[in-house]
Design a protein around this motif. Structure first.
Motif, mmCIF file in Angstrom:
data_model
loop_
_atom_site.group_PDB
_atom_site.id
_atom_site.type_symbol
_atom_site.label_atom_id
_atom_site.label_comp_id
_atom_site.label_asym_id
_atom_site.label_seq_id
_atom_site.Cartn_x
_atom_site.Cartn_y
_atom_site.Cartn_z
ATOM 1 N N ALA A 58 19.296 21.256 7.103
ATOM 2 C CA ALA A 58 18.001 20.449 7.747
ATOM 3 C C ALA A 58 17.109 20.776 6.638
ATOM 4 O O ALA A 58 16.376 19.658 6.281
ATOM 5 C CB ALA A 58 17.658 20.835 8.906
ATOM 6 N N ARG A 59 16.843 21.737 6.083
ATOM 7 C CA ARG A 59 15.967 21.774 5.238
ATOM 8 C C ARG A 59 16.030 21.131 3.838
ATOM 9 O O ARG A 59 15.088 20.643 3.405
ATOM 10 C CB ARG A 59 15.282 23.438 4.979
ATOM 11 C CG ARG A 59 14.233 23.773 3.850
ATOM 12 C CD ARG A 59 14.317 25.373 3.567
ATOM 13 N NE ARG A 59 14.688 26.204 4.609
ATOM 14 C CZ ARG A 59 14.351 27.420 4.390
ATOM 15 N NH1 ARG A 59 14.570 28.061 3.223
ATOM 16 N NH2 ARG A 59 14.593 28.451 5.602
ATOM 17 N N ALA A 60 17.365 21.421 3.403
ATOM 18 C CA ALA A 60 17.804 20.428 2.329
ATOM 19 C C ALA A 60 17.684 19.065 2.398
ATOM 20 O O ALA A 60 17.150 18.275 1.584
ATOM 21 C CB ALA A 60 18.977 20.973 1.913
ATOM 22 N N LEU A 61 17.524 18.588 3.637
ATOM 23 C CA LEU A 61 17.254 17.099 3.844
ATOM 24 C C LEU A 61 15.881 16.746 4.500
ATOM 25 O O LEU A 61 15.661 15.548 4.609
ATOM 26 C CB LEU A 61 18.257 16.568 4.854
ATOM 27 C CG LEU A 61 19.668 16.640 4.581
ATOM 28 C CD1 LEU A 61 20.693 16.023 5.827
ATOM 29 C CD2 LEU A 61 20.026 16.078 3.569
ATOM 30 N N MET A 62 14.952 17.683 4.116
ATOM 31 C CA MET A 62 13.708 17.665 4.910
ATOM 32 C C MET A 62 13.703 16.980 5.970
ATOM 33 O O MET A 62 12.831 15.925 6.490
ATOM 34 C CB MET A 62 12.862 16.607 3.748
ATOM 35 C CG MET A 62 12.659 17.512 2.575
ATOM 36 S SD MET A 62 11.590 16.403 1.423
ATOM 37 C CE MET A 62 12.767 15.235 0.757
ATOM 38 N N LEU A 63 14.365 17.670 7.078
ATOM 39 C CA LEU A 63 14.649 17.174 8.435
ATOM 40 C C LEU A 63 14.065 18.123 9.308
ATOM 41 O O LEU A 63 14.491 19.192 9.308
ATOM 42 C CB LEU A 63 16.142 16.741 8.671
ATOM 43 C CG LEU A 63 16.574 16.389 10.182
ATOM 44 C CD1 LEU A 63 15.945 15.208 10.347
ATOM 45 C CD2 LEU A 63 18.074 16.307 10.204
ATOM 46 N N ALA A 64 13.073 17.619 10.163
ATOM 47 C CA ALA A 64 12.372 18.577 11.117
ATOM 48 C C ALA A 64 13.359 18.988 12.378
ATOM 49 O O ALA A 64 14.046 18.226 12.679
ATOM 50 C CB ALA A 64 11.067 18.173 11.783
ATOM 51 N N LEU A 65 13.364 20.278 12.510
ATOM 52 C CA LEU A 65 14.141 20.858 13.545
ATOM 53 C C LEU A 65 13.211 21.458 14.504
ATOM 54 O O LEU A 65 12.226 22.026 14.202
ATOM 55 C CB LEU A 65 15.171 21.804 13.246
ATOM 56 C CG LEU A 65 16.291 21.643 12.166
ATOM 57 C CD1 LEU A 65 17.241 22.801 12.119
ATOM 58 C CD2 LEU A 65 17.132 20.351 12.871
ATOM 59 N N PRO A 66 13.850 21.377 15.873
ATOM 60 C CA PRO A 66 13.036 21.980 17.027
ATOM 61 C C PRO A 66 13.286 23.678 16.677
ATOM 62 O O PRO A 66 14.190 24.233 15.722
ATOM 63 C CB PRO A 66 13.993 21.926 18.271
ATOM 64 C CG PRO A 66 14.757 20.813 18.171
ATOM 65 C CD PRO A 66 14.999 20.663 16.530
#
Length: 292
Positions: A58-66
């Motif tokens: 997710a960090r690589a895709l700049m995607l926010a996670l809970p």
């Protein structure tokens, strides 16, 4: 018959309620990440490792996670609602609903869902006797195209390779990278045995940094089995003494032929030794350790 369980954005839902918007970027563009997680005796196996890989993807895709505790809670609630003691989880996070177009800036909130179900990738007889593989013409993108350590929703080249295997009457396919080196199977990592030593392709050759792959390498160190990561060509696989595939869904699957060439042994002694050690660590971590 055991029914699947669905958890979506904070709550358990029925199959009819388990829906996402048609403008979700995970559906429209494969924009999201996922993990496949096994659970045994109602205990998720190596959950911390899976969630760490999910967070890195997710960090690589700049995607926010809970927060991780929220992810753990979703997993726990889903397993508790499932009728079986053993099963498979698919944990998915998409970019969420947004406007048409590639720009993810219009997606306001990611969507998180978890599915619990049984998974059977091959028959029990095939699991015992071994799989027949082909080398697919579909190539695996390398790190200069899309780093294989990102476990994203984009699986099109894997699907094309799987279709190729099915058309050829094979169980599974090997994907090569653009340099003609072996990367992995369509959804599993690959190991070969030669002269008492196990070899597996490095991540830099297009292999997923698999959780089960890491466990196999860990078990080899414990068992005193020499195991190395090195580049492999189809010749190395064709002339191997043994070969097996491994992955969360697959666990460990022996291979009997590759491109019509039989392995020296199937299942071979190293394959069986690793498989017994793998089953033992599952039992240790999902039964014994949970009772301490």
């Amino acid at each position: 018959m055991i029914e699947p369980i669905y958890w979506l954005n904070g709550r358990l839902v029925s199959a009819a309620e388990a829906v996402i918007p048609l403008n979700d970027h995970g559906l429209l563009y494969g924009d999201g990440v996922f993990e496949g997680i096994r659970f045994y005796n109602r205990r998720p196996f190596r959950l911390a490792d899976h969630l760490e890989r999910l967070e890195l993807s997710a960090r690589a895709l700049m995607l926010a996670l809970p927060h991780r505790t929220a992810l753990e809670a979703a997993v726990t609630e889903t397993i508790a609602a499932f009728a079986g003691a053993d099963g498979y989880l698919r944990l998915v996070i998409t970019r969420g609903a947004g406007s048409l177009g590639l720009d993810p800036g219009h997606c306001e909130r990611p969507s998180l869902f978890v599915i619990a179900d049984k998974v059977t990738l091959v028959s029990e007889s095939r699991r015992r006797s071994g799989l027949d593989l082909i080398t697919a013409s579909t190539r695996r993108p390398g790190p200069t195209v899309l780093d294989p350590r990102i476990k994203s929703l984009n699986y099109l080249n894997n699907i094309l390779a799987k279709l190729e295997a099915r058309r050829a009457g094979a169980d599974e396919a090997l994907l090569l990278n653009e340099r003609g080196q072996v990367a992995e199977g369509t959804a599993e990592n690959l190991f070969i045995a030669r002269r008492g030593r196990l070899c597996t392709p490095p991540v830099s050759d297009g292999a997923l940094d698999g959780i089960t792959r890491g466990i196999v390498l860990e078990l080899c160190r414990q068992e005193g089995i020499e195991a190395v990561e090195r580049s492999l060509t189809p010749y190395d696989v064709h002339t191997a003494d043994e070969c097996f595939l491994c992955g969360t869904g697959a666990e460990l699957l022996p291979v009997r032929t590759v491109d019509g060439r039989p392995m020296g042994h199937c299942p071979g002694p190293l394959t069986e030794r690793v498989r017994r050690a793998y089953q033992a660590i599952i039992e240790l971590e999902t039964t014994t350790r949970s009772e301490q």
